[in-house]
Design an enzyme around this catalytic site. Structure first.
Site, PDB file in Angstrom:
ATOM      1  N   LYS A  71      43.282 -35.628  23.592  1.00  0.00           N
ATOM      2  CA  LYS A  71      42.032 -35.416  24.324  1.00  0.00           C
ATOM      3  C   LYS A  71      41.556 -33.967  24.259  1.00  0.00           C
ATOM      4  CE  LYS A  71      42.455 -36.159  28.671  1.00  0.00           C
ATOM      5  NZ  LYS A  71      42.732 -34.766  29.119  1.00  0.00           N
ATOM      6  N   THR A  73      42.432 -31.695  22.120  1.00  0.00           N
ATOM      7  CA  THR A  73      42.148 -31.383  20.717  1.00  0.00           C
ATOM      8  C   THR A  73      40.744 -31.834  20.340  1.00  0.00           C
ATOM      9  OG1 THR A  73      44.501 -31.606  20.174  1.00  0.00           O
ATOM     10  CG2 THR A  73      42.940 -31.749  18.341  1.00  0.00           C
ATOM     11  N   ARG A  94      41.011 -26.666  31.351  1.00  0.00           N
ATOM     12  CA  ARG A  94      41.990 -26.267  32.362  1.00  0.00           C
ATOM     13  C   ARG A  94      43.023 -25.314  31.758  1.00  0.00           C
ATOM     14  NH1 ARG A  94      44.581 -31.661  34.127  1.00  0.00           N
ATOM     15  NH2 ARG A  94      44.200 -32.114  31.946  1.00  0.00           N
ATOM     16  N   LYS A 105      55.813 -32.554  28.468  1.00  0.00           N
ATOM     17  CA  LYS A 105      54.431 -32.857  28.084  1.00  0.00           C
ATOM     18  C   LYS A 105      53.901 -31.899  27.034  1.00  0.00           C
ATOM     19  CE  LYS A 105      49.759 -33.293  30.018  1.00  0.00           C
ATOM     20  NZ  LYS A 105      49.161 -32.134  29.361  1.00  0.00           N
ATOM     21  N   ALA A 273      45.965 -34.260  37.073  1.00  0.00           N
ATOM     22  CA  ALA A 273      45.073 -35.382  37.362  1.00  0.00           C
ATOM     23  C   ALA A 273      45.783 -36.556  38.005  1.00  0.00           C
ATOM     24  CB  ALA A 273      44.381 -35.842  36.084  1.00  0.00           C
ATOM     25  N   PHE A 301      44.210 -36.835  31.825  1.00  0.00           N
ATOM     26  CA  PHE A 301      44.716 -38.189  31.585  1.00  0.00           C
ATOM     27  C   PHE A 301      43.570 -39.163  31.283  1.00  0.00           C
ATOM     28  CE2 PHE A 301      48.340 -36.513  34.289  1.00  0.00           C
ATOM     29  CZ  PHE A 301      49.183 -36.327  33.209  1.00  0.00           C
ATOM     30  N   PHE A 381      44.630 -41.100  12.609  1.00  0.00           N
ATOM     31  CA  PHE A 381      45.966 -40.799  12.107  1.00  0.00           C
ATOM     32  C   PHE A 381      46.079 -41.338  10.678  1.00  0.00           C
ATOM     33  CE2 PHE A 381      46.853 -39.744  16.368  1.00  0.00           C
ATOM     34  CZ  PHE A 381      48.093 -39.128  16.441  1.00  0.00           C
ATOM     35  N   TRP A 409      41.934 -32.473  14.273  1.00  0.00           N
ATOM     36  CA  TRP A 409      43.288 -31.905  14.246  1.00  0.00           C
ATOM     37  C   TRP A 409      43.586 -31.302  12.870  1.00  0.00           C
ATOM     38  CZ3 TRP A 409      47.858 -32.759  11.540  1.00  0.00           C
ATOM     39  CH2 TRP A 409      49.005 -32.186  12.093  1.00  0.00           C
TER      40      TRP A 409
END
Length: 556
Positions: A71, A73, A94, A105, A273, A301, A381, A409
């Site tokens: 997210k 990224t 954030r 994480k 979140a 999230f 991907f 990415w």
């Protein structure tokens, strides 16, 4: 493939003054933290108060999975792509918490060729904002325990102190502690505990305040304990708000850094979140809206948590009007929601994809319920097949949305051009009719029921007996007319992390309600959500190091 930190260390960063110039900021508007970081003075907002706001784009996601969604990224890549197509864009994010950075994480600075830099600084101490929040929070704790020790003129019941201490680290051993041991000189013994800093109400206040005076007033309204007669004790009763505001006088200014492609990035605040409201600071978002044509911000999230709270809490308080939302998903993550094991996600499986798509379907419906048009960003991907990608696109179109492939990415802003063009087209052709999903003046039960039924798809809500008692007490104190901040697992639309995709026939169980009177919302706790996380069996910290040359390794 290079690691994120290797890519970040090779970045050709511009001096922060040059980044600032791109959005009209001058040298006098900045407080430098080295060559590549600066804080923006809040008086800039006052100077620009009459300037029309730019467009506001919220980036959210499906419920997260071990397969990864990306997210942040995509957020960063979209902001860079918008600049590439001629729009003046800023990303507003954030700040990462140290706890997850050294836990499991990871950080929150993006990945691959869609990162904010200097990544190492941002993911570590940055400009010290979280340390300031930690100190400010614990100052209130110290004042409170000192007041009890020094005669307790307020008649505070030590058994009913609701203000815990905080630390920006995952440390399960601190969840429940006893303070004041060691005899009379060391205070009055009582049970206490630690939350992680990002769960602190001061963090929430920090991210919702409109200026330092507003921050100070909100601090004074924090409910910290109850007296023996059951009446509330606020931080202003301890005369804490002035000193806390002083500690935060520098931190409250938004931080300016840049992406790998030198797009300006305002990174400020960082509530979780799943246990808090999951959005960056109101000040950074409002500043970005004045400085750019497009502000790309995020909420933590999935859309059931971060986006719901962005709409119902942050946008409500800040009178924000989001123009569009981007829902990030991957084929791999959708197949995980469809029941595929992690080591088999690279295999084509249209049946599992169809089942898992139900999760994305619900999030699209949810965003639309708030009157905001939704775009699906498929974070591509290498293992995704054409049949799988086409399936997601076709199903999204059937729902009145549009799904766009992104490859930010691996390609940076170039990998997000199509997404950027789609977002601009939707913003210009489909005006947002944003509205929160409930009225904050409704009863606590009704507000929670609305979120559970409308956003999660639950059949209803069950409140434990102790929670019912707490609701009655909150209503008697007149503190019930506030928005709800749900503390819920991020892994499922329900409060059971094992129920993937789009569960049906379930109820949400609310076990406790906490009053965040300074922040201006009530926290409803469900499931086994921990406000102080623990470290995994093999913490990320075990693989992090700094070499004699100064090179950092293991930090993503």
């Amino acid at each position: 493939m290079k690691t994120d930190v290797q890519i970040a260390q090779e970045a050709k960063m511009l001096p922060i003054t040059e980044v600032a110039e791109k959005i009209g900021l001058k040298e006098d508007d900045l407080v430098h933290y080295g060559k590549y970081k600066a804080k923006v003075n809040l008086d800039v907002l006052e100077k620009l108060k009459d300037k029309e706001d730019g467009k506001l784009i919220l980036v959210t996601a499906i419920n997260p999975t071990p397969a990864g969604e990306g997210k942040t990224t995509v957020n960063i890549g979209l902001s860079m792509a918008l600049n590439k197509i001629g729009k003046k864009a800023v990303t507003a994010l954030r700040e990462p918490s140290l706890g997850p950075s050294f836990g499991i994480k990871g950080g929150a600075a993006g990945g691959g060729y869609a990162q904010v830099v200097p990544m190492e600084d941002i993911n570590l101490h940055f400009t010290g904002d979280f340390h300031a929040i930690t100190t400010a929070h614990n100052l209130i704790s110290a004042l409170l325990d000192n007041h009890i020790h020094q005669g307790n003129a307020l008649n505070i019941d030590p058994r009913r102190v609701v203000w815990k201490r905080v630390l920006d680290m995952n440390d399960r051993a601190l969840r429940n502690i006893v303070v004041g041991l060691g005899g009379r000189p060391n205070g009055v013994p009582r049970e206490d505990g630690f939350d992680i800093t990002v769960a602190s109400e001061i963090m929430a206040i920090f991210c919702l305040s409109k200026d330092l005076e507003d921050f100070k007033e909100r601090i004074g309204n924090i409910l910290v304990a109850y007296k023996y007669d059951g009446s509330p004790v606020f931080a202003k009763d301890l005369k804490a708000q002035g000193a806390v505001a002083l500690l935060m006088k520098d931190a409250i200014n938004p931080n300016l850094v840049q992406t790998l492609e030198n797009t300006p990035a305002l990174i400020h605040g960082g509530p979780f979140a799943n246990i808090a409201h999951g959005c960056n600071s109101m000040l950074a978002t409002k500043l970005a809206l004045k400085l750019a044509d497009y502000t790309v911000t995020e909420a933590g999230f999935g859309a059931d948590l971060g986006a719901e709270k962005f709409f119902d809490i942050k946008a409500r308080f800040g009178d924000l009007k989001p123009d569009a939302a981007v829902i990030v998903a991957t084929v791999r993550a959708l197949k995980h929601h469809g029941g595929v094991k992690k080591d088999e996600l690279g295999n084509e499986n249209l049946d599992a994809l169809a089942k898992g798509f139900e999760n994305l379907e619900k999030h699209i419906e949810n965003v639309n319920k708030f009157g905001v048009p939704a775009v699906v960003a498929i974070n591509r991907f290498p293992t995704d097949t054409e049949a799988e990608l086409e399936y997601v696109k076709e199903r999204a179109e059937e729902l009145g949305s549009v799904a766009v492939l992104t490859e930010v990415w691996g390609k940076g802003g170039d990998g997000g051009i199509e997404l950027a063009k789609t977002v601009v087209e939707i913003v210009e052709s489909k005006p947002s009719n944003f509205k929160p999903i409930y009225d904050s003046n409704e009863s606590i039960r009704d507000k929670i029921n609305t979120i559970a039924k409308e956003v999660y798809g639950a059949d209803g809500v069950e409140f434990t007996k102790s929670c019912e008692k707490k609701i009655k007490q909150i209503e008697e104190l007149g503190l019930d007319k506030m928005p709800i901040c749900m503390a819920k697992t991020q892994y499922s639309l329900s409060d059971d992390p094992t129920l993937l995709a789009r569960p049906e026939g379930f109820k949400i169980t609310v076990r406790d309600i906490r009053v965040s009177n300074g922040a201006g919302f009530l926290v409803a706790l469900t499931g086994e959500i921990m406000t102080m996380p623990g470290l995994p069996k093999v913490p990320a910290a075990n693989n992090i190091d700094i070499l004699e040359s100064g090179e950092i390794v293991g930090l993503f």
